[in-house]
Design an enzyme around this catalytic site. Structure first.
Site, PDB file in Angstrom:
ATOM      1  N   THR A   1     -16.866   1.801   2.067  1.00 19.71           N
ATOM      2  CA  THR A   1     -15.273   2.199   2.615  1.00 19.71           C
ATOM      3  C   THR A   1     -15.008   3.539   2.513  1.00 19.71           C
ATOM      4  OG1 THR A   1     -14.242   2.343   0.339  1.00 19.71           O
ATOM      5  CG2 THR A   1     -14.717  -0.268   1.603  1.00 19.71           C
TER       6      THR A   1
ATOM      7  N   ASP B   1       4.132   2.398  -4.378  1.00 15.02           N
ATOM      8  CA  ASP B   1       3.192   2.705  -5.289  1.00 15.02           C
ATOM      9  C   ASP B   1       2.955   2.099  -6.512  1.00 15.02           C
ATOM     10  OD1 ASP B   1       1.779   4.558  -7.090  1.00 15.02           O
ATOM     11  OD2 ASP B   1       3.131   6.478  -6.815  1.00 15.02           O
TER      12      ASP B   1
ATOM     13  N   ASN C   1      -5.671  -4.422  -6.306  1.00 14.20           N
ATOM     14  CA  ASN C   1      -6.826  -3.922  -5.840  1.00 14.20           C
ATOM     15  C   ASN C   1      -6.870  -2.357  -5.509  1.00 14.20           C
ATOM     16  OD1 ASN C   1      -9.497  -3.866  -4.105  1.00 14.20           O
ATOM     17  ND2 ASN C   1      -7.689  -3.479  -2.669  1.00 14.20           N
TER      18      ASN C   1
ATOM     19  N   TYR D   1     -11.837   7.313 -14.313  1.00 15.86           N
ATOM     20  CA  TYR D   1     -12.346   6.070 -13.534  1.00 15.86           C
ATOM     21  C   TYR D   1     -12.831   5.072 -14.444  1.00 15.86           C
ATOM     22  CZ  TYR D   1     -13.668   3.134  -9.450  1.00 15.86           C
ATOM     23  OH  TYR D   1     -13.832   2.032  -8.330  1.00 15.86           O
TER      24      TYR D   1
ATOM     25  N   ASP E   1       0.854  -1.245   0.023  1.00 11.38           N
ATOM     26  CA  ASP E   1       0.077  -0.067   0.098  1.00 11.38           C
ATOM     27  C   ASP E   1       0.831   1.199   0.070  1.00 11.38           C
ATOM     28  OD1 ASP E   1      -3.322   0.352   0.720  1.00 11.38           O
ATOM     29  OD2 ASP E   1      -2.034   1.907   1.130  1.00 11.38           O
TER      30      ASP E   1
HETATM   31  P1  NAD Z   1     -10.042   2.224  -0.030  1.00 10.06           P
HETATM   32  O1  NAD Z   1      -9.851   3.658  -0.035  1.00 10.06           O
HETATM   33  O2  NAD Z   1     -10.542   1.899   1.500  1.00 10.06           O
HETATM   34  O3  NAD Z   1      -8.668   1.528   0.045  1.00 10.06           O
HETATM   35  C1  NAD Z   1      -7.909   1.640  -0.944  1.00 10.06           C
HETATM   36  C2  NAD Z   1      -6.263   1.499  -0.557  1.00 10.06           C
HETATM   37  O4  NAD Z   1      -5.749   1.529  -1.853  1.00 10.06           O
HETATM   38  C3  NAD Z   1      -5.962   2.443   0.143  1.00 10.06           C
HETATM   39  O5  NAD Z   1      -5.270   2.078   1.416  1.00 10.06           O
HETATM   40  C4  NAD Z   1      -4.802   3.427  -0.631  1.00 10.06           C
HETATM   41  O6  NAD Z   1      -3.733   3.841   0.269  1.00 10.06           O
HETATM   42  C5  NAD Z   1      -4.537   2.441  -1.320  1.00 10.06           C
HETATM   43  N1  NAD Z   1      -3.837   2.862  -2.598  1.00 10.06           N
HETATM   44  C6  NAD Z   1      -4.448   3.982  -3.393  1.00 10.06           C
HETATM   45  N2  NAD Z   1      -3.285   4.389  -4.226  1.00 10.06           N
HETATM   46  C7  NAD Z   1      -2.476   3.559  -4.311  1.00 10.06           C
HETATM   47  C8  NAD Z   1      -1.146   3.346  -5.005  1.00 10.06           C
HETATM   48  N3  NAD Z   1      -0.725   4.112  -5.999  1.00 10.06           N
HETATM   49  N4  NAD Z   1      -0.455   2.460  -4.682  1.00 10.06           N
HETATM   50  C9  NAD Z   1      -0.654   1.485  -3.642  1.00 10.06           C
HETATM   51  N5  NAD Z   1      -1.691   1.576  -2.961  1.00 10.06           N
HETATM   52  C10 NAD Z   1      -2.543   2.685  -3.419  1.00 10.06           C
HETATM   53  O7  NAD Z   1     -10.858   1.934  -1.310  1.00 10.06           O
HETATM   54  P2  NAD Z   1     -11.723   0.528  -1.393  1.00 10.06           P
HETATM   55  O8  NAD Z   1     -13.201   1.004  -1.735  1.00 10.06           O
HETATM   56  O9  NAD Z   1     -11.128  -0.576  -0.475  1.00 10.06           O
HETATM   57  O10 NAD Z   1     -11.230   0.394  -2.970  1.00 10.06           O
HETATM   58  C11 NAD Z   1     -10.309  -0.806  -3.275  1.00 10.06           C
HETATM   59  C12 NAD Z   1     -10.553  -1.066  -4.903  1.00 10.06           C
HETATM   60  O11 NAD Z   1     -12.108  -1.387  -5.002  1.00 10.06           O
HETATM   61  C13 NAD Z   1     -10.233   0.088  -5.572  1.00 10.06           C
HETATM   62  O12 NAD Z   1      -9.567  -0.337  -6.824  1.00 10.06           O
HETATM   63  C14 NAD Z   1     -11.495   0.728  -6.129  1.00 10.06           C
HETATM   64  O13 NAD Z   1     -11.576   1.307  -7.408  1.00 10.06           O
HETATM   65  C15 NAD Z   1     -12.362  -0.516  -6.092  1.00 10.06           C
HETATM   66  N6  NAD Z   1     -13.779  -0.246  -6.023  1.00 10.06           N
HETATM   67  C16 NAD Z   1     -14.348   0.406  -4.852  1.00 10.06           C
HETATM   68  C17 NAD Z   1     -15.705   0.613  -4.885  1.00 10.06           C
HETATM   69  C18 NAD Z   1     -16.170   1.358  -3.681  1.00 10.06           C
HETATM   70  O14 NAD Z   1     -17.456   1.903  -3.740  1.00 10.06           O
HETATM   71  N7  NAD Z   1     -15.495   1.407  -2.387  1.00 10.06           N
HETATM   72  C19 NAD Z   1     -16.643   0.196  -6.139  1.00 10.06           C
HETATM   73  C20 NAD Z   1     -16.000  -0.728  -7.006  1.00 10.06           C
HETATM   74  C21 NAD Z   1     -14.589  -0.704  -7.040  1.00 10.06           C
END
Ligand code: NAD
Length: 258
Positions: A198, A69, A96, A163, A46
């Protein structure tokens, strides 16, 4: 012994090592928790240094954390080399990590567009490439990408072009990599979640009318919980899905069925 007694074993990950990007919180963290319960060792990767260390500590001895990253080639190469060196293997990658900049397209700068492309699309390429170099050499492995319903639809509630474009790319990279690596024993699938409760949707939750619209547009009438997405990821990462590759599994309360 009745074969049904061991039926659930096909969902277990005993002895496997899984790398989970964006694993410090949200869907990634819940996936890590579930994978550990299924017998795996997990490495959380992360951008958030402090959060990833704290998350790994919370998860206990089966977890470790590394800052990276996903869009930085050097970070990704170093992280995957160290996983294989320290854990001795890499069986599962959950791609993810992701981000969103929800803005009207005519107000989105090139730099903002580029950052989302770098993280959501190029990050998936870089991590999948490093993981597959190892998995193909070792004779197999599993990759699960986190796409989105926004990779399969035009949305409609607010603009989010970078996105939608990048999650659409994740959907088709899932198919193309599945085909490319099938003969090498590497399966590649994706989940496509609806809105998940989240921090990722923190700014949306501040808008009660928007949240009502989201529930109205979702046949099951609610957000997904991160654990519900993790359940689908475990299915795709485990031997239970041994004949499934190139698939995008919606975890969307019926959103895409409309
Ligand atoms: P979250 O914000 O709770 O967690 C995302 C994590 O990714 C964070 O810990 C952040 O530090 C890390 N991150 C961001 N950019 C990064 C990078 N460049 N390198 C390494 N780590 C990085 O979000 P979430 O809801 O758990 O989302 C996880 C995945 O699910 C994402 O790909 C998001 O697009 C996808 N998603 C989320 C939703 C939603 O509504 N929450 C819906 C569909 C898809």
């Amino acid at each position: 012994m009745d074969p049904l007694d061991s039926l659930m074993d096909v969902f277990r990950l005993d002895g496997r090592v899984a790398a989970i990007t964006g694993g410090a919180r949200g869907i990634g963290y819940e996936t890590a928790r579930l994978f550990i319960a299924a017998g795996a060792r997990v490495v959380l990767l992360d951008l958030d240094d402090r959060a990833v260390t704290e998350a790994a500590t919370r998860l206990g001895p089966a977890a470790s954390g590394l800052r990276l990253d996903v869009s930085a080639d050097d970070d990704v190469a170093r992280a995957f080399e160290s996983i294989v060196a320290e854990q001795g293997r890499l069986d599962v990658l959950v791609n993810n990590a992701g981000m969103a900049l929800r803005r009207p397209t005519i107000e989105l700068s090139l730099a903002e567009w580029q950052r989302v492309v770098d993280v959501n699309m190029t990050g998936v390429f870089l991590c999948a490439r490093m993981a597959a170099r190892h998995m193909l050499h070792a004779g197999g492995g599993v990759i699960v990408n986190t796409a989105s319903i926004m990779g399969l639809s035009g949305g409609g509630l607010y603009p989010n072009i970078s996105y939608q474009a990048t999650k659409g790319a994740v959907v088709n990279m899932t198919r193309a990599l599945a085909v490319e690596w099938a003969a090498g024993g590497v399966r590649v699938n994706a989940v496509a979640p609806t809105w998940v409760d989240t921090e990722f949707i923190g700014p949306l939750k501040a808008n009660a009318a928007l949240m009502d619209r989201i529930r109205q547009m979702t046949p099951l009438g609610r957000l997904a919980q991160p654990a519900e997405v993790a359940h689908a990821i475990l299915f795709l990462a485990s031997p239970a899905s041994a004949m499934v590759t190139g698939h995008v599994l919606a975890v969307d309360g019926g959103f895409l069925a409309q």
